[in-house]
Write an enzyme that holds these catalytic residues in place. Structure first.
Site, PDB file in Angstrom:
ATOM      1  N   GLU A 104      -2.612  -4.323   4.736  1.00  0.00           N
ATOM      2  CA  GLU A 104      -1.295  -4.283   4.243  1.00  0.00           C
ATOM      3  C   GLU A 104      -0.704  -3.598   3.473  1.00  0.00           C
ATOM      4  O   GLU A 104      -1.406  -2.956   2.593  1.00  0.00           O
ATOM      5  CB  GLU A 104      -1.248  -6.089   3.710  1.00  0.00           C
ATOM      6  CG  GLU A 104      -1.836  -7.122   4.587  1.00  0.00           C
ATOM      7  CD  GLU A 104      -2.034  -8.325   3.979  1.00  0.00           C
ATOM      8  OE1 GLU A 104      -2.992  -9.265   4.521  1.00  0.00           O
ATOM      9  OE2 GLU A 104      -1.268  -8.829   3.097  1.00  0.00           O
ATOM     10  N   CYS A 117       3.979  -0.328  -2.146  1.00  0.00           N
ATOM     11  CA  CYS A 117       2.520  -0.612  -2.359  1.00  0.00           C
ATOM     12  C   CYS A 117       1.579  -0.413  -1.483  1.00  0.00           C
ATOM     13  O   CYS A 117       1.695  -1.136  -0.293  1.00  0.00           O
ATOM     14  CB  CYS A 117       2.377  -2.241  -3.075  1.00  0.00           C
ATOM     15  SG  CYS A 117       0.768  -2.435  -3.507  1.00  0.00           S
ATOM     16  N   CYS A 131      -9.385 -12.631  -6.497  1.00  0.00           N
ATOM     17  CA  CYS A 131      -8.699 -11.869  -5.825  1.00  0.00           C
ATOM     18  C   CYS A 131      -8.916 -12.041  -4.193  1.00  0.00           C
ATOM     19  O   CYS A 131     -10.147 -12.215  -3.787  1.00  0.00           O
ATOM     20  CB  CYS A 131      -8.949 -10.335  -6.087  1.00  0.00           C
ATOM     21  SG  CYS A 131      -8.206  -8.981  -5.201  1.00  0.00           S
ATOM     22  N   SER A 203      -4.049   2.343  -9.337  1.00  0.00           N
ATOM     23  CA  SER A 203      -4.599   0.935 -10.252  1.00  0.00           C
ATOM     24  C   SER A 203      -6.110   1.050 -10.083  1.00  0.00           C
ATOM     25  O   SER A 203      -6.324   1.171  -8.738  1.00  0.00           O
ATOM     26  CB  SER A 203      -3.702  -0.200  -9.759  1.00  0.00           C
ATOM     27  OG  SER A 203      -4.285  -1.091 -10.600  1.00  0.00           O
ATOM     28  N   CYS A 346       1.424  -6.838  -5.204  1.00  0.00           N
ATOM     29  CA  CYS A 346       0.618  -6.237  -4.302  1.00  0.00           C
ATOM     30  C   CYS A 346      -0.684  -7.117  -4.329  1.00  0.00           C
ATOM     31  O   CYS A 346      -1.528  -6.753  -3.685  1.00  0.00           O
ATOM     32  CB  CYS A 346       0.375  -4.870  -4.773  1.00  0.00           C
ATOM     33  SG  CYS A 346       1.830  -3.965  -5.159  1.00  0.00           S
TER      34      CYS A 346
END
Ligand code: SAH
Ligand code: SF4
Length: 371
Positions: A104, A117, A131, A203, A346
């Site tokens: 994705e 993202c 998560c 990140s 995201c």
């Protein structure tokens, strides 16, 4: 990308999505005795104008033999998009890769520009408890080409150039650093997508050795974000297994050594979870931990996952947490709408995989030269 022979030369077929313009020029030189002029023309035609049939590029009209050879040897296909999903101004899209893996990406229109993202892995092996992507486990790393393809697809969907690219989708970018670094070189190449390094953010959940390796790659002004999410080792290790290997002390050392330029700061993401990491005393502890670092903190109330015991705090608790940080002199922002907090937008990708039925193949969005 094409295979490499013993001298390190790239052999056809070559994958345009994983080559910088200079690398393409070098390959054209080796294989066809051509160079920068044709490489730039190809790069422009594909990355800026969405052309995939190189025989139609004006600069190649005078060289039909080269055009035919490139048509045979140079791959520039994008994985098909098998789902698109609009959510509060955001657009999520799912690419199906050659082996059937699905990843994705998110297109985030901001007031003045568009951010994408991207995912760096199919799934993720870090297993953070809050998560969605963490629940998938790691299927595999993405190749540089598969990462770059997400940005190209986003540009075609958006219909305008992408200004920002953030590695905040599925996966841990520093667990797949070679491919991520190559993808950064390609998407920042001034002859192609031309996204400046200062508009690219990587990140990480806190792979301290990966942060050091990223720093050593010397990408000037590349942004680093750290998903901290806890004020101390006990809480962080319970939420994020990576902390059992890389403690907050070793993480802080790696962050302090990351080169910052000018006024820039490291972006710290802090997902607030009710009763777990959202107390005012946690905010004080967080401020003390961050004191030696130049940071901006982004507070993100948890996006609850189905079946998970974790919940976001009440709004007034978020405010109390923020007030403590502000009082300690920390630069902090709360999440506003989805588009304002890219991390929140995201984070937790993977729902589309888990919760949609059998996908139907969709056409790729029109290329700019066809639209
Ligand atoms: N693996 C990297 C890149 C993914 S970024 C990393 O973790 O930094 C995904 C972001 O979404 C991270 O900042 C993560 O902390 C955040 N996130 C994950 N699950 C979330 C949830 N349920 N609600 C809000 N943010 C979440
Ligand atoms: Fe992986 Fe990041 Fe999710 Fe943790 S927060 S499981 S590292 S994607």
């Amino acid at each position: 990308m094409g295979s490499e022979n013993e001298t390190g030369n790239i052999l056809p077929p070559m994958d345009l999505l994983s080559l910088t313009c200079d690398e393409l020029a070098a390959a054209l030189h080796r294989h066809y005795g051509k160079g920068l002029f044709h490489a730039r023309a190809l790069y422009h035609a594909f990355f800026r104008h969405g052309r995939e049939d190189f025989r139609a590029i004006p600069e190649l009209e005078a060289s039909p033999v080269l055009a035919t050879a490139l048509h045979r040897d140079l791959r520039a296909g994008l994985p098909p998009l098998v789902a698109r999903h609009k959510e509060g101004g955001l657009q999520k899209f799912v690419s199906r890769l050659a082996d059937g893996q699905e990843v994705e990406s998110v297109l985030i229109p901001m007031r003045t520009h568009v951010t994408v993202c991207v995912s760096s892995q199919a799934g993720c092996r870090q297993g953070c408890r809050f998560c969605q992507t963490g629940t998938l486990g790691l299927a595999r790393h993405l190749t540089a080409s598969e990462i770059v393809a997400q940005v190209v697809s986003a540009r075609r969907l958006a219909g305008v150039p992408i200004r920002n690219a953030v590695f905040m989708g599925m996966g841990e970018p520093l667990d797949n650093l070679d491919a991520v670094a190559r993808a950064i070189r390609v998407i920042s190449d001034p002859h192609g997508l031309a996204i400046p390094l200062r508009y690219i953010t990587v990140s990480t959940a806190g792979l301290a050795d990966g942060i050091a390796r990223l720093a050593a790659l010397n990408f000037p002004r590349l942004n680093l974000a750290i998903s901290l999410n806890a004020p101390n080792d006990a809480i962080r290790s319970a939420l994020m297994p990576v902390n059992r290997i890389h403690s907050m002390a070793s993480l802080r050392q790696a962050l302090a050594a990351f080169p910052l330029h000018g006024r820039e700061a490291i972006l710290v993401a802090y997902v607030l979870i009710r009763g777990i990491n959202d107390h005012e005393s946690h905010a004080g502890e967080l401020a003390r931990y961050l004191r030696p670092l130049r940071v901006r903190v982004n507070l993100i109330p948890l996006n609850p996952l189905p079946g998970s015991p974790f919940a976001p705090p009440a709004e007034d608790q978020v405010e109390r947490f923020r007030a403590v940080l502000v009082g300690e002199g920390v630069f902090v922002r709360k999440r506003g709408t989805a588009g304002q907090s890219v991390m929140a937008a995201c984070g937790q990708l993977g729902r589309l995989q888990k919760h949609r039925g059998k996908p139907t193949a969709m056409d790729h969005p029109p290329r700019p030269d066809q639209a």
